[in-house]
Motif scaffolding. Sequence first.
Motif, PDB file in Angstrom:
ATOM      1  N   CYS A 174       0.802  -1.232   0.000  1.00  0.00           N
ATOM      2  CA  CYS A 174       0.000   0.000   0.000  1.00  0.00           C
ATOM      3  C   CYS A 174       0.831   1.276   0.000  1.00  0.00           C
ATOM      4  O   CYS A 174       0.302   2.342  -0.303  1.00  0.00           O
ATOM      5  CB  CYS A 174      -0.944   0.006   1.194  1.00  0.00           C
ATOM      6  SG  CYS A 174      -2.093  -1.378   1.203  1.00  0.00           S
ATOM      7  N   LEU A 190      -6.405  -5.456   4.812  1.00  0.00           N
ATOM      8  CA  LEU A 190      -6.050  -4.140   4.270  1.00  0.00           C
ATOM      9  C   LEU A 190      -5.066  -4.281   3.110  1.00  0.00           C
ATOM     10  O   LEU A 190      -5.194  -3.601   2.097  1.00  0.00           O
ATOM     11  CB  LEU A 190      -5.459  -3.255   5.363  1.00  0.00           C
ATOM     12  CG  LEU A 190      -6.412  -2.771   6.447  1.00  0.00           C
ATOM     13  CD1 LEU A 190      -5.646  -2.086   7.569  1.00  0.00           C
ATOM     14  CD2 LEU A 190      -7.474  -1.845   5.874  1.00  0.00           C
ATOM     15  N   ILE A 229      -6.965  -5.469   0.103  1.00  0.00           N
ATOM     16  CA  ILE A 229      -7.853  -4.424  -0.419  1.00  0.00           C
ATOM     17  C   ILE A 229      -7.094  -3.495  -1.364  1.00  0.00           C
ATOM     18  O   ILE A 229      -7.608  -3.097  -2.405  1.00  0.00           O
ATOM     19  CB  ILE A 229      -8.505  -3.633   0.740  1.00  0.00           C
ATOM     20  CG1 ILE A 229      -9.559  -4.501   1.444  1.00  0.00           C
ATOM     21  CG2 ILE A 229      -9.128  -2.333   0.242  1.00  0.00           C
ATOM     22  CD1 ILE A 229     -10.064  -3.917   2.753  1.00  0.00           C
ATOM     23  N   CYS A 230      -5.866  -3.158  -1.015  1.00  0.00           N
ATOM     24  CA  CYS A 230      -5.129  -2.200  -1.855  1.00  0.00           C
ATOM     25  C   CYS A 230      -4.283  -2.868  -2.931  1.00  0.00           C
ATOM     26  O   CYS A 230      -3.664  -2.168  -3.734  1.00  0.00           O
ATOM     27  CB  CYS A 230      -4.285  -1.267  -1.008  1.00  0.00           C
ATOM     28  SG  CYS A 230      -2.784  -1.976  -0.385  1.00  0.00           S
ATOM     29  N   TYR A 255     -10.781  -2.678  -8.124  1.00  0.00           N
ATOM     30  CA  TYR A 255     -10.658  -1.298  -7.649  1.00  0.00           C
ATOM     31  C   TYR A 255      -9.493  -1.106  -6.677  1.00  0.00           C
ATOM     32  O   TYR A 255      -9.470  -0.152  -5.907  1.00  0.00           O
ATOM     33  CB  TYR A 255     -11.970  -0.857  -7.000  1.00  0.00           C
ATOM     34  CG  TYR A 255     -13.133  -0.958  -7.951  1.00  0.00           C
ATOM     35  CD1 TYR A 255     -13.261  -0.051  -8.998  1.00  0.00           C
ATOM     36  CD2 TYR A 255     -14.072  -1.971  -7.822  1.00  0.00           C
ATOM     37  CE1 TYR A 255     -14.314  -0.152  -9.894  1.00  0.00           C
ATOM     38  CE2 TYR A 255     -15.133  -2.076  -8.712  1.00  0.00           C
ATOM     39  CZ  TYR A 255     -15.244  -1.166  -9.743  1.00  0.00           C
ATOM     40  OH  TYR A 255     -16.282  -1.260 -10.638  1.00  0.00           O
ATOM     41  N   ALA A 256      -8.510  -1.989  -6.751  1.00  0.00           N
ATOM     42  CA  ALA A 256      -7.384  -1.950  -5.816  1.00  0.00           C
ATOM     43  C   ALA A 256      -6.666  -0.602  -5.817  1.00  0.00           C
ATOM     44  O   ALA A 256      -6.331  -0.076  -4.754  1.00  0.00           O
ATOM     45  CB  ALA A 256      -6.403  -3.079  -6.122  1.00  0.00           C
ATOM     46  N   TYR A 264      -8.637   1.979  -3.828  1.00  0.00           N
ATOM     47  CA  TYR A 264      -8.501   1.752  -2.383  1.00  0.00           C
ATOM     48  C   TYR A 264      -7.097   2.126  -1.914  1.00  0.00           C
ATOM     49  O   TYR A 264      -6.918   2.716  -0.851  1.00  0.00           O
ATOM     50  CB  TYR A 264      -8.799   0.296  -2.028  1.00  0.00           C
ATOM     51  CG  TYR A 264     -10.267  -0.027  -2.001  1.00  0.00           C
ATOM     52  CD1 TYR A 264     -11.102   0.496  -1.022  1.00  0.00           C
ATOM     53  CD2 TYR A 264     -10.835  -0.876  -2.952  1.00  0.00           C
ATOM     54  CE1 TYR A 264     -12.459   0.201  -0.986  1.00  0.00           C
ATOM     55  CE2 TYR A 264     -12.192  -1.181  -2.932  1.00  0.00           C
ATOM     56  CZ  TYR A 264     -12.995  -0.638  -1.943  1.00  0.00           C
ATOM     57  OH  TYR A 264     -14.327  -0.938  -1.912  1.00  0.00           O
ATOM     58  N   LYS A 265      -6.105   1.778  -2.723  1.00  0.00           N
ATOM     59  CA  LYS A 265      -4.722   2.077  -2.360  1.00  0.00           C
ATOM     60  C   LYS A 265      -4.528   3.574  -2.164  1.00  0.00           C
ATOM     61  O   LYS A 265      -3.860   3.998  -1.210  1.00  0.00           O
ATOM     62  CB  LYS A 265      -3.775   1.554  -3.442  1.00  0.00           C
ATOM     63  CG  LYS A 265      -2.316   1.756  -3.123  1.00  0.00           C
ATOM     64  CD  LYS A 265      -1.435   1.118  -4.192  1.00  0.00           C
ATOM     65  CE  LYS A 265       0.025   1.296  -3.859  1.00  0.00           C
ATOM     66  NZ  LYS A 265       0.882   0.593  -4.819  1.00  0.00           N
ATOM     67  N   GLU A 316      -6.564   5.660  -1.050  1.00  0.00           N
ATOM     68  CA  GLU A 316      -7.140   6.025   0.247  1.00  0.00           C
ATOM     69  C   GLU A 316      -6.334   5.435   1.404  1.00  0.00           C
ATOM     70  O   GLU A 316      -6.108   6.093   2.413  1.00  0.00           O
ATOM     71  CB  GLU A 316      -8.598   5.558   0.338  1.00  0.00           C
ATOM     72  CG  GLU A 316      -9.525   6.263  -0.625  1.00  0.00           C
ATOM     73  CD  GLU A 316      -9.584   7.764  -0.391  1.00  0.00           C
ATOM     74  OE1 GLU A 316      -9.613   8.198   0.778  1.00  0.00           O
ATOM     75  OE2 GLU A 316      -9.604   8.507  -1.392  1.00  0.00           O
ATOM     76  N   LEU A 317      -5.902   4.189   1.245  1.00  0.00           N
ATOM     77  CA  LEU A 317      -5.144   3.516   2.306  1.00  0.00           C
ATOM     78  C   LEU A 317      -3.795   4.179   2.563  1.00  0.00           C
ATOM     79  O   LEU A 317      -3.296   4.151   3.688  1.00  0.00           O
ATOM     80  CB  LEU A 317      -4.951   2.041   1.978  1.00  0.00           C
ATOM     81  CG  LEU A 317      -6.172   1.170   2.237  1.00  0.00           C
ATOM     82  CD1 LEU A 317      -6.094  -0.135   1.478  1.00  0.00           C
ATOM     83  CD2 LEU A 317      -6.328   0.905   3.717  1.00  0.00           C
ATOM     84  N   LYS A 319     -13.772  -2.259   3.783  1.00  0.00           N
ATOM     85  CA  LYS A 319     -13.976  -1.631   2.472  1.00  0.00           C
ATOM     86  C   LYS A 319     -15.057  -0.542   2.545  1.00  0.00           C
ATOM     87  O   LYS A 319     -14.968   0.471   1.852  1.00  0.00           O
ATOM     88  CB  LYS A 319     -14.395  -2.664   1.427  1.00  0.00           C
ATOM     89  CG  LYS A 319     -13.258  -3.459   0.880  1.00  0.00           C
ATOM     90  CD  LYS A 319     -13.760  -4.387  -0.214  1.00  0.00           C
ATOM     91  CE  LYS A 319     -12.618  -5.070  -0.923  1.00  0.00           C
ATOM     92  NZ  LYS A 319     -13.095  -5.933  -2.012  1.00  0.00           N
ATOM     93  N   TRP A 376     -14.607   3.467   2.865  1.00  0.00           N
ATOM     94  CA  TRP A 376     -14.333   4.410   1.775  1.00  0.00           C
ATOM     95  C   TRP A 376     -15.469   4.490   0.853  1.00  0.00           C
ATOM     96  O   TRP A 376     -15.976   4.007   0.123  1.00  0.00           O
ATOM     97  CB  TRP A 376     -13.026   4.027   1.055  1.00  0.00           C
ATOM     98  CG  TRP A 376     -11.882   4.143   1.985  1.00  0.00           C
ATOM     99  CD1 TRP A 376     -11.226   5.278   2.356  1.00  0.00           C
ATOM    100  CD2 TRP A 376     -11.257   3.089   2.709  1.00  0.00           C
ATOM    101  NE1 TRP A 376     -10.250   5.003   3.257  1.00  0.00           N
ATOM    102  CE2 TRP A 376     -10.235   3.664   3.501  1.00  0.00           C
ATOM    103  CE3 TRP A 376     -11.459   1.723   2.809  1.00  0.00           C
ATOM    104  CZ2 TRP A 376      -9.411   2.919   4.348  1.00  0.00           C
ATOM    105  CZ3 TRP A 376     -10.653   0.991   3.651  1.00  0.00           C
ATOM    106  CH2 TRP A 376      -9.639   1.590   4.402  1.00  0.00           C
TER     107      TRP A 376
END
Length: 161
Positions: A48, A92, A95-96, A101-102, A105-106, A108-109, A158, A161
């Motif tokens: 991330c 987490l 998710i990124c 949509y990785a 999310y990345k 945001e992470l 998830k 966000w």
Amino acid sequence: MFKKNIITISLLTLSTFTANAADMKTKIEIKKAEESIQEAKVKLVSACGNKDVKFNIDWTNYDTYDYKKLRRSQEQIVRFSGALIVKLVENLTEICSQGEYAEMYKSELTKISQINISGHKDQELRDASFKLENEGETLLMELNASSAYDSKFEKLLKALW
């Protein structure tokens, strides 16, 4: 060498844990949890990109739990909590780094610089809860007293966000 630098950059803080309340077996489990969480953190940072993220774990609520009611010892619950935290950090990381949509999310992470973790004050709560504060810079995780993982936790993360 890279992993050693990451580990040195950010220290895992086990804050406000009451030393008198923990027996040696529980303290050993805390140490093991810290090491496992640090390993998971290295993977999170790699995937991330938030190299300065700090973890703070507040174990004080665990001192107030009724372990007879939980039918587990404090040592066991701390061990389970360490495993749960590792699993959530792995979530987490996934998710990124995985899925359609990785990258979104990345983005945001990578804003997260602080992850604060504690047990719920109310040991009756069955789910972990997650909340973002400080414009997405701080992630709060409150674990259920039994420290049991539920597959819906990734969906709850998830949903932040």
